[in-house]
Design a protein around this motif. Structure first.
Motif, PDB file in Angstrom:
ATOM      1  N   LEU A 195       0.710  -1.175  -0.024  1.00  0.00           N
ATOM      2  CA  LEU A 195       0.148   0.012  -0.074  1.00  0.00           C
ATOM      3  C   LEU A 195       0.896   1.247   0.005  1.00  0.00           C
ATOM      4  O   LEU A 195       0.681   2.309  -0.612  1.00  0.00           O
ATOM      5  N   PRO A 196       1.802   1.434   0.881  1.00  0.00           N
ATOM      6  CA  PRO A 196       2.818   2.525   0.980  1.00  0.00           C
ATOM      7  C   PRO A 196       3.246   3.171  -0.607  1.00  0.00           C
ATOM      8  O   PRO A 196       3.026   4.290  -0.990  1.00  0.00           O
ATOM      9  N   TRP A 197       3.990   2.271  -1.326  1.00  0.00           N
ATOM     10  CA  TRP A 197       4.525   2.456  -2.646  1.00  0.00           C
ATOM     11  C   TRP A 197       3.581   2.694  -3.555  1.00  0.00           C
ATOM     12  O   TRP A 197       3.544   3.424  -4.594  1.00  0.00           O
ATOM     13  N   LEU A 198       2.343   2.044  -3.525  1.00  0.00           N
ATOM     14  CA  LEU A 198       1.228   2.407  -4.603  1.00  0.00           C
ATOM     15  C   LEU A 198       0.823   3.722  -4.362  1.00  0.00           C
ATOM     16  O   LEU A 198       0.399   4.713  -5.269  1.00  0.00           O
ATOM     17  N   LEU A 270      -7.584  -0.331  10.304  1.00  0.00           N
ATOM     18  CA  LEU A 270      -7.047   1.000  10.938  1.00  0.00           C
ATOM     19  C   LEU A 270      -5.990   1.262  10.006  1.00  0.00           C
ATOM     20  O   LEU A 270      -5.440   2.212   9.880  1.00  0.00           O
ATOM     21  N   TYR A 271      -5.008   0.245   9.699  1.00  0.00           N
ATOM     22  CA  TYR A 271      -3.725   0.577   9.006  1.00  0.00           C
ATOM     23  C   TYR A 271      -4.069   1.156   7.433  1.00  0.00           C
ATOM     24  O   TYR A 271      -3.441   2.269   7.059  1.00  0.00           O
ATOM     25  N   VAL A 272      -4.942   0.612   6.810  1.00  0.00           N
ATOM     26  CA  VAL A 272      -5.472   1.237   5.612  1.00  0.00           C
ATOM     27  C   VAL A 272      -5.624   2.577   5.768  1.00  0.00           C
ATOM     28  O   VAL A 272      -5.515   3.438   4.809  1.00  0.00           O
ATOM     29  N   LEU A 273      -6.702   2.883   6.542  1.00  0.00           N
ATOM     30  CA  LEU A 273      -7.294   4.298   6.613  1.00  0.00           C
ATOM     31  C   LEU A 273      -6.369   5.429   7.135  1.00  0.00           C
ATOM     32  O   LEU A 273      -6.240   6.322   6.724  1.00  0.00           O
ATOM     33  N   GLN A 274      -5.366   4.834   8.037  1.00  0.00           N
ATOM     34  CA  GLN A 274      -4.566   5.855   8.535  1.00  0.00           C
ATOM     35  C   GLN A 274      -3.322   6.062   7.569  1.00  0.00           C
ATOM     36  O   GLN A 274      -3.007   7.179   7.460  1.00  0.00           O
ATOM     37  N   THR A 275      -2.963   5.079   6.970  1.00  0.00           N
ATOM     38  CA  THR A 275      -2.082   5.269   5.920  1.00  0.00           C
ATOM     39  C   THR A 275      -2.591   6.318   4.727  1.00  0.00           C
ATOM     40  O   THR A 275      -1.651   7.178   4.229  1.00  0.00           O
ATOM     41  N   VAL A 276      -3.712   5.861   4.436  1.00  0.00           N
ATOM     42  CA  VAL A 276      -4.313   6.784   3.255  1.00  0.00           C
ATOM     43  C   VAL A 276      -4.647   8.316   3.811  1.00  0.00           C
ATOM     44  O   VAL A 276      -4.025   9.111   3.230  1.00  0.00           O
TER      45      VAL A 276
END
Length: 318
Positions: A195-198, A270-276
């Motif tokens: 997810l981060p590099w995308l 939580l990880y997906v939402l916080q990262t975005v």
């Protein structure tokens, strides 16, 4: 589908949200649906001219009520996307019908709400929004992948069980195929790996997130082994704590919160939402797949994404 009202009931009962935070969608117009689906399919679907074979492929017997539900569901995903663009974060209590193709339905999916919302939210101007669809349902989003295979402004990212439905996979822009039986830690590491590099590479203007709960170990169609960070996790934690306290006479009440990390579907969401959100990118979520005969339990499980979103909303002052 009795699970949909149970999601909202769970959130209101537990005071995760209030009535003032609930928006009612408009029914998706045929003009809106035509941006993804063929004229023939829409005409047949709305009028009930659906063959027995096609009904078996979708898993639903046609009814006018089913048509209404699917159109409102699609309208809900569109509305969540519109609110997210304005406010930063919004969650539907339905949606995620990613197996629907332009000319037919499949796998409990009749209208592809994610594709319709993406097409609508991209806009028509030369400076169209770039959209990233993050699909963490246990089944590959084959319909969505097919619809956007030649669309440069929509990137499809799917993490799914490789040996699960559909047997014939489509090609997403990025597919991560998982083996049966994968558990929380390894699953989350796969999401964290990509997810981060995308986000850096694509730089989307909006993320549509399918937070399917069918990777859960109790799901009847899942084949993965994720937990939900709900009652099962906390009961294990407190059992361990009570045993430690009995042996060592421990009185530190914080110990029960420190024995094991927060894991499972809640940690994933939580990880997906916080990262975005930390990237300043708006995100709209749908509940995706989840299958259980216990509708109350399933409705609560589907509300995990909203509980994670509530925490992120507060932390970021959205």
């Amino acid at each position: 589908m009795g699970k949909f009202p149970k999601v909202l009931e769970s959130l209101l009962r537990d005071q995760v949200i209030t009535d003032k935070q609930v928006w009612a969608p408009k029914i998706a117009s045929t003009e809106l649906l035509r941006r993804v689906h063929t004229e023939e399919y829409l005409s047949n679907f709305i009028s009930g001219e659906i063959s027995e074979k096609d009904q078996r492929r979708t898993g639903f017997q046609w009814s006018s009520g089913l048509v209404q539900r699917c159109r409102y569901e699609t309208g809900g995903t569109v509305l969540a996307g519109e609110i997210a663009v304005q406010r930063g974060l919004a969650c539907s209590t339905a949606g995620g019908t990613h197996h629907a193709f332009p000319s037919y339905g499949s796998g409990f999916c009749l209208l592809n709400d994610l594709a319709v919302a993406a097409k609508h939210l991209m806009g028509e101007s030369t400076s169209r929004r770039r959209i990233l669809i993050v699909d963490l349902d246990v089944h590959q989003g084959d319909g969505t992948a097919f619809i956007f295979k030649d669309e440069p402004d929509v990137f499809t990212f799917s993490v799914h069980c490789g040996k699960n439905f559909p047997v014939r996979k489509q090609q997403s822009d990025l597919d991560v195929s998982l083996e049966d039986g994968i558990e929380d830690k390894e699953y989350l590491s796969k999401v964290q790996e990509h997810l981060p590099w995308l986000l850096e590479r694509i730089r989307p203007d909006l993320v549509l997130y399918d937070s399917g709960v069918d990777p859960h170990w109790e799901d009847e169609l899942g084949r993965l082994r994720l937990t939900d960070e709900g009652k099962s996790f906390h009961s294990i934690t407190h059992i361990i704590y009570r045993k430690i306290k009995a042996v060592f006479n421990v009185i530190d009440s914080s110990m029960s919160l420190c024995i094991l990390p927060v894991i499972g579907l809640y940690r994933r969401d939580l990880y997906v939402l916080q990262t975005v959100i930390k990237k300043g990118i708006p995100v709209a979520t749908v509940i995706g797949g989840g299958y259980s005969r216990d509708i109350d339990r399933l409705g609560h499980r589907h509300s995990i994404i909203h509980r994670a979103a509530s925490k992120v909303w507060r932390e970021h002052g959205l």
